[in-house]
Design a protein around this motif. Structure first.
Motif, PDB file in Angstrom:
ATOM      1  N   VAL A  26       0.853  -1.180   0.000  1.00  0.00           N
ATOM      2  CA  VAL A  26       0.000   0.000   0.000  1.00  0.00           C
ATOM      3  C   VAL A  26       0.889   1.230   0.000  1.00  0.00           C
ATOM      4  N   ASP A  27       0.434   2.308  -0.640  1.00  0.00           N
ATOM      5  CA  ASP A  27       1.243   3.519  -0.750  1.00  0.00           C
ATOM      6  C   ASP A  27       0.995   4.463   0.419  1.00  0.00           C
ATOM      7  N   LEU A  28       2.030   5.150   0.855  1.00  0.00           N
ATOM      8  CA  LEU A  28       1.966   6.161   1.912  1.00  0.00           C
ATOM      9  C   LEU A  28       2.435   7.479   1.324  1.00  0.00           C
ATOM     10  N   SER A  29       1.646   8.525   1.506  1.00  0.00           N
ATOM     11  CA  SER A  29       2.023   9.851   1.015  1.00  0.00           C
ATOM     12  C   SER A  29       2.229  10.795   2.190  1.00  0.00           C
ATOM     13  N   VAL A  30       3.334  11.489   2.202  1.00  0.00           N
ATOM     14  CA  VAL A  30       3.629  12.505   3.213  1.00  0.00           C
ATOM     15  C   VAL A  30       3.760  13.833   2.491  1.00  0.00           C
ATOM     16  N   LYS A  31       2.862  14.778   2.809  1.00  0.00           N
ATOM     17  CA  LYS A  31       2.830  16.048   2.087  1.00  0.00           C
ATOM     18  C   LYS A  31       2.960  17.225   3.037  1.00  0.00           C
ATOM     19  N   GLY A  32       3.326  18.351   2.506  1.00  0.00           N
ATOM     20  CA  GLY A  32       3.440  19.562   3.307  1.00  0.00           C
ATOM     21  C   GLY A  32       4.016  20.678   2.457  1.00  0.00           C
ATOM     22  N   ARG A  33       4.275  21.826   3.086  1.00  0.00           N
ATOM     23  CA  ARG A  33       4.839  22.949   2.347  1.00  0.00           C
ATOM     24  C   ARG A  33       5.695  23.777   3.290  1.00  0.00           C
ATOM     25  N   LEU A  34       6.909  24.062   2.879  1.00  0.00           N
ATOM     26  CA  LEU A  34       7.784  24.943   3.623  1.00  0.00           C
ATOM     27  C   LEU A  34       7.642  26.343   3.041  1.00  0.00           C
ATOM     28  N   THR A  35       7.446  27.315   3.898  1.00  0.00           N
ATOM     29  CA  THR A  35       7.213  28.677   3.424  1.00  0.00           C
ATOM     30  C   THR A  35       8.266  29.630   3.988  1.00  0.00           C
ATOM     31  N   PRO A  36       8.719  30.597   3.181  1.00  0.00           N
ATOM     32  CA  PRO A  36       9.690  31.576   3.677  1.00  0.00           C
ATOM     33  C   PRO A  36       9.056  32.620   4.590  1.00  0.00           C
ATOM     34  N   THR A  37       7.731  32.651   4.649  1.00  0.00           N
ATOM     35  CA  THR A  37       7.045  33.638   5.473  1.00  0.00           C
ATOM     36  C   THR A  37       7.189  33.320   6.956  1.00  0.00           C
ATOM     37  N   ALA A  38       7.433  34.340   7.748  1.00  0.00           N
ATOM     38  CA  ALA A  38       7.545  34.161   9.201  1.00  0.00           C
ATOM     39  C   ALA A  38       6.832  35.308   9.893  1.00  0.00           C
ATOM     40  N   CYS A  39       6.058  34.994  10.920  1.00  0.00           N
ATOM     41  CA  CYS A  39       5.331  36.003  11.691  1.00  0.00           C
ATOM     42  C   CYS A  39       5.744  35.899  13.155  1.00  0.00           C
ATOM     43  N   THR A  40       5.914  37.044  13.789  1.00  0.00           N
ATOM     44  CA  THR A  40       6.341  37.091  15.187  1.00  0.00           C
ATOM     45  C   THR A  40       5.277  37.769  16.042  1.00  0.00           C
ATOM     46  N   PRO A  41       4.740  37.076  17.058  1.00  0.00           N
ATOM     47  CA  PRO A  41       3.776  37.712  17.964  1.00  0.00           C
ATOM     48  C   PRO A  41       4.492  38.408  19.117  1.00  0.00           C
ATOM     49  N   LEU A  42       3.966  39.545  19.521  1.00  0.00           N
ATOM     50  CA  LEU A  42       4.490  40.287  20.656  1.00  0.00           C
ATOM     51  C   LEU A  42       3.343  40.700  21.564  1.00  0.00           C
ATOM     52  N   LEU A  43       3.594  40.730  22.885  1.00  0.00           N
ATOM     53  CA  LEU A  43       2.597  41.138  23.866  1.00  0.00           C
ATOM     54  C   LEU A  43       3.135  42.291  24.686  1.00  0.00           C
ATOM     55  N   SER A  44       2.284  43.281  24.956  1.00  0.00           N
ATOM     56  CA  SER A  44       2.703  44.387  25.812  1.00  0.00           C
ATOM     57  C   SER A  44       2.943  43.878  27.235  1.00  0.00           C
ATOM     58  N   SER A  45       3.768  44.619  27.978  1.00  0.00           N
ATOM     59  CA  SER A  45       4.102  44.267  29.374  1.00  0.00           C
ATOM     60  C   SER A  45       4.680  42.858  29.470  1.00  0.00           C
ATOM     61  N   ASN A  46       5.337  42.418  28.380  1.00  0.00           N
ATOM     62  CA  ASN A  46       5.913  41.075  28.332  1.00  0.00           C
ATOM     63  C   ASN A  46       4.879  39.983  28.601  1.00  0.00           C
ATOM     64  N   GLY A  47       3.629  40.300  28.282  1.00  0.00           N
ATOM     65  CA  GLY A  47       2.581  39.300  28.449  1.00  0.00           C
ATOM     66  C   GLY A  47       2.166  39.070  29.891  1.00  0.00           C
ATOM     67  N   LEU A  48       2.484  39.995  30.784  1.00  0.00           N
ATOM     68  CA  LEU A  48       2.164  39.819  32.209  1.00  0.00           C
ATOM     69  C   LEU A  48       0.919  40.605  32.596  1.00  0.00           C
ATOM     70  N   ILE A  49      -0.052  39.913  33.167  1.00  0.00           N
ATOM     71  CA  ILE A  49      -1.234  40.536  33.760  1.00  0.00           C
ATOM     72  C   ILE A  49      -1.136  40.338  35.268  1.00  0.00           C
ATOM     73  N   ASP A  50      -0.938  41.419  35.995  1.00  0.00           N
ATOM     74  CA  ASP A  50      -0.693  41.330  37.436  1.00  0.00           C
ATOM     75  C   ASP A  50      -1.841  41.998  38.201  1.00  0.00           C
ATOM     76  N   TYR A  51      -2.542  41.206  39.002  1.00  0.00           N
ATOM     77  CA  TYR A  51      -3.646  41.733  39.811  1.00  0.00           C
ATOM     78  C   TYR A  51      -3.186  42.137  41.216  1.00  0.00           C
ATOM     79  N   GLY A  52      -1.917  41.977  41.500  1.00  0.00           N
ATOM     80  CA  GLY A  52      -1.407  42.360  42.805  1.00  0.00           C
ATOM     81  C   GLY A  52      -1.991  41.510  43.925  1.00  0.00           C
ATOM     82  N   LYS A  53      -2.058  42.065  45.124  1.00  0.00           N
ATOM     83  CA  LYS A  53      -2.584  41.334  46.284  1.00  0.00           C
ATOM     84  C   LYS A  53      -4.102  41.511  46.378  1.00  0.00           C
ATOM     85  N   ILE A  54      -4.775  40.409  46.591  1.00  0.00           N
ATOM     86  CA  ILE A  54      -6.233  40.405  46.732  1.00  0.00           C
ATOM     87  C   ILE A  54      -6.576  39.809  48.094  1.00  0.00           C
TER      88      ILE A  54
END
Length: 216
Positions: A26-54
């Motif tokens: 039986v045949d096995l096919s492995v497919k995909g695509r390599l792309t030169p595109t790259a995206c970078t996510p960034l979050l303000s405050s280094n992604g920290l949500i601080d509620y302090g003392k409760i």
């Protein structure tokens, strides 16, 4: 995050003919695509949500306590226009008070009780994509096979759904190609009812999640 689609295909033919020989391979096919595109996510405050003392005296005894709404800026920068979607993975999976893909856990207290939950909401009206006059939100719960009609309604980002943006209202074809996107995200957190928690010592809110960029 790059994703590669793998297709495994096979066909078994059954027949009533007594002299037909069954194939021994039986045949096995492995497919995909390599792309030169790259995206970078960034979050303000280094992604920290601080509620302090409760203080525990500020918690409701028999029902959850909503904490003040917080906001975080999410930016996605790509080296070229690209169709992408966002998804978030809970690094504290199983600790949210409610079992839903849009709620993320705040960890466990010293007795193993679930401390609470939080959610992140993207609002197309608070989103800027390249030079588009308006970015409309769309969502897929089928891994990108089908997309919700694009509109301006806020979307809670989920762990199993794709979230994207397009320049066409009413479109069902998914996200458009975008190079730079910025969105102000609303964070809402709820602490479990006081009677359900072990507050005999300091209890740390320990929410952690990973925002993924999925290339389409």
């Amino acid at each position: 995050m790059n994703t590669y689609r793998i297709a495994v295909c096979a066909l078994v033919l059954l027949t009533g003919a007594p002299h037909t020989l069954a194939a021994s391979s039986v045949d096995l096919s492995v497919k995909g695509r390599l792309t030169p595109t790259a995206c970078t996510p960034l979050l303000s405050s280094n992604g920290l949500i601080d509620y302090g003392k409760i203080s525990q005296q500020d918690l409701n005894l028999e029902k959850g306590t909503r904490l003040p709404v917080k906001h975080l800026q999410v930016s996605i920068g790509c080296n070229a226009p690209n169709r992408f979607a966002l998804r978030m993975r809970d690094n504290r999976d199983g600790t949210a008070m409610v079992n839903s893909e849009i709620y993320y856990g705040l960890g466990l207290d010293n007795s193993g009780n679930r401390i609470g939950l939080y959610s992140l909401t993207f609002d197309p009206r608070q989103t800027q994509a390249d030079s588009l006059a308006t970015a409309y939100g769309t969502e897929s719960t089928t891994g990108g096979l089908a997309w919700r009609t694009a509109n301006l309604n806020p979307i809670d980002i989920g762990a199993n759904s794709y979230l994207g943006f397009t320049d066409t209202e009413g479109s069902t074809t998914g996200p458009t190609a975008i190079q730079a996107l910025t969105s102000t995200v609303k964070i809402e957190a709820v602490i479990n009812a006081k009677q359900n928690l072990d507050l005999s010592s300091d209890t740390l809110l320990d929410g952690s999640a990973t925002l993924e960029v999925l290339y389409l």
